[in-house]
Design an enzyme around this catalytic site. Structure first.
Site, short mmCIF file in Angstrom:
data_model
loop_
_atom_site.label_atom_id
_atom_site.label_comp_id
_atom_site.label_asym_id
_atom_site.label_seq_id
_atom_site.Cartn_x
_atom_site.Cartn_y
_atom_site.Cartn_z
N GLY A 40 0.83 -1.22 0.00
CA GLY A 40 0.00 0.00 0.00
C GLY A 40 0.85 1.25 0.00
N ASN A 41 0.22 2.36 0.26
CA ASN A 41 0.95 3.63 0.36
C ASN A 41 0.29 4.51 1.41
OD1 ASN A 41 -1.04 5.49 -1.02
ND2 ASN A 41 -0.77 3.90 -2.58
N ARG A 42 0.88 5.67 1.65
CA ARG A 42 0.46 6.49 2.79
C ARG A 42 -0.64 7.50 2.45
NH1 ARG A 42 5.47 9.39 4.59
NH2 ARG A 42 4.03 10.31 6.07
#
Ligand SMILES: Cc1cc2nc3c(=O)[nH]c(=O)nc-3n(C[C@H](O)[C@H](O)[C@H](O)COP(=O)(O)O)c2cc1C
Length: 434
Positions: free
Chosen positions: A231-233
């Site tokens: 995922g990412n932030r």
């Protein structure tokens, strides 16, 4: 139109000369009301020559005319450019100890402020609070931009270009007229608070009425196994703010939300013109955005989409104990390029807007990366924002530069995500109107 141009004491006062000329050349009646300090930067002679009217900062001068009341009542807009930290504080507090302060209280016309000051002053909680107070009362805040300040410094605090302040003023006056704004409040004998609210609604004029907007927000999650993902932030805050701002300005909105926390969506979910479609992966997001884009006037891709996903997703959790001491190898395959796909399917008149979160050592590199992405994707507008360990993500503030299809910077702003969303919506409305 009758424009009162308040000028307070900052270096950017020299840029207000160009702003004054824009108003005069466009045929508006201009009265310049500088503060005493502003006259140290640009003298009364200049303002009188450009506006064709006498100029003073004194409320007691020509007391027989009661100038502040006449100026205030006749004004269609009061513009303060540059607005110093001190002038903003006085306006927020309603201090009326000079001609500008008294005129600002004696008017029901919209108030437009173009702040200019050093970054530290702009970011000081006192200034933030004063700006918010004025905004709540209906004032329109233009800028400030980020860039070179007095001396060698640079950062947010630079006064917006005169052309932008001029355009914003005309927009606000037009919107106030369209909604009955100041004039209607006057006729109804409304009190000053009501008049302020009138110009506030001008700030949220229905510039996207009858339009449909598709926005993606958040970050995709590409499953590795039933418990893990890549995922990412991205929190989805900027996309949610854009969706809300579009709905508040009359658009019908579809918000495709990839793994966005419920709290981030709470406000936008409550708006009746917004439909939220939750998704998880890039492939799901592509499907929903392709559907949402049909019939949409504006497509905004703020979601952070994983470029790659695991080639295979394990049915059962990968267990360390079963790997025999070796690290697992996860083969990746490329995800579809959603933005490029939306551009390829674009219909006539549709505006496609991309976002690029980039890490760069300096502004030049940031813009270089942005322009490269703009060319590669072929979007109409690309909002580039610098991100890092402590900036961009999971924050209520953001800093963007918007590039047009030729790579020119058409908007540069550092502000709350809600403020940026408002500026972006104005930009979209302008582009759709062309
Ligand atoms: C060279 C110089 C430049 C200044 N530039 C700014 C500025 O850009 N923004 C600001 O808020 N104050 C600036 N100041 C400070 C203001 O002039 C000071 O706060 C003053 O009291 C503002 O008065 P006014 O708001 O009544 O015009 C500057 C001062 C100097 C000496």
């Amino acid at each position: 139109m009758n424009i009162v141009l308040g000028v307070s004491g900052g270096i950017a006062a020299y840029k207000a000369v160009s702003l004054a000329r824009l108003f005069v050349e466009a045929g508006h009646e201009l009265h310049v009301v500088p503060t005493a300090n502003a006259l140290e930067f640009v003298g009364a002679v200049t303002w009188e020559a450009i506006s064709g009217h006498p100029v003073t900062h004194e409320v007691n001068e020509r007391a027989d005319e009661v100038r502040h009341v006449r100026l205030g009542q006749q004004a269609d807009a009061v513009v303060v450019a540059p607005a110093t930290a001190s002038a903003i504080a006085r306006l927020a507090a309603g201090i009326a100890d000079d001609l500008l302060g008294t005129t600002a209280l004696a008017t029901r016309a919209p108030l437009i402020l173009a702040p200019a000051m050093h970054t530290e002053m702009w970011e000081h909680p006192a200034t933030r609070r004063n700006v918010e107070l004025l905004r709540e009362r209906g004032a329109t805040i233009v800028g400030p931009d980020s860039g070179r300040l007095t001396g060698a410094d640079s950062g947010p605090g630079r006064m917006s270009d005169p052309e932008r302040i001029f355009a914003e003023t005309l927009r606000v006056i037009g919107a106030a007229d369209a909604t009955g704004g100041a004039a209607a409040a006057d006729a109804a004998g409304a009190d000053a608070a009501d008049a302020g609210a009138g110009s506030g609604s001008a700030d949220r004029a229905a510039v996207l009425a009858g339009r449909r907007v598709a926005v993606s927000a958040g970050g995709t999650r590409e499953p590795i196994d039933p418990v893990r993902f890549i995922g990412n932030r991205s929190s989805g805050r900027q996309g949610a703010a854009i969706a809300l701002a579009a709905a508040e300005r009359g658009a019908d909105v579809i918000l495709v939300a990839a793994n966005v926390e419920a709290a981030v969506l709470a406000e936008v979910r409550a708006h009746p013109a917004v439909r939220i479609v939750p998704v998880g992966t890039a492939v799901e997001l592509r499907h929903e955005m392709e559907e949402a884009s049909v019939g949409s006037d504006v497509i905004v891709m703020t979601a952070a989409v994983a470029d790659f996903r695991p080639a295979t997703v394990e049915e059962l959790k990968i267990r360390k104990a079963e790997l025999g001491g070796a690290a697992p190898v996860i083969e990746l395959v490329e995800n579809p390029d959603i933005l490029a796909g939306l551009v390829a399917q674009r219909t006539a008149g549709q505006l496609v807007v991309g976002f690029a979160a980039e890490t760069a050592d300096d502004e030049d590199r940031l813009l270089e990366l942005g322009r490269e992405k703009q060319r590669r994707k072929g979007v109409d507008l690309l909002a580039v924002n610098p991100v890092g360990w402590t900036s961009g993500f999971e924050s209520d503030r953001n800093s963007i530069r918007v590039l047009d299809h030729e790579g020119a910077v058409v908007l540069r702003e550092e502000a709350s995500k809600a403020e940026l969303a408002a500026s972006l919506i104005e930009l979209f409305a302008q582009r759709l109107g062309r």
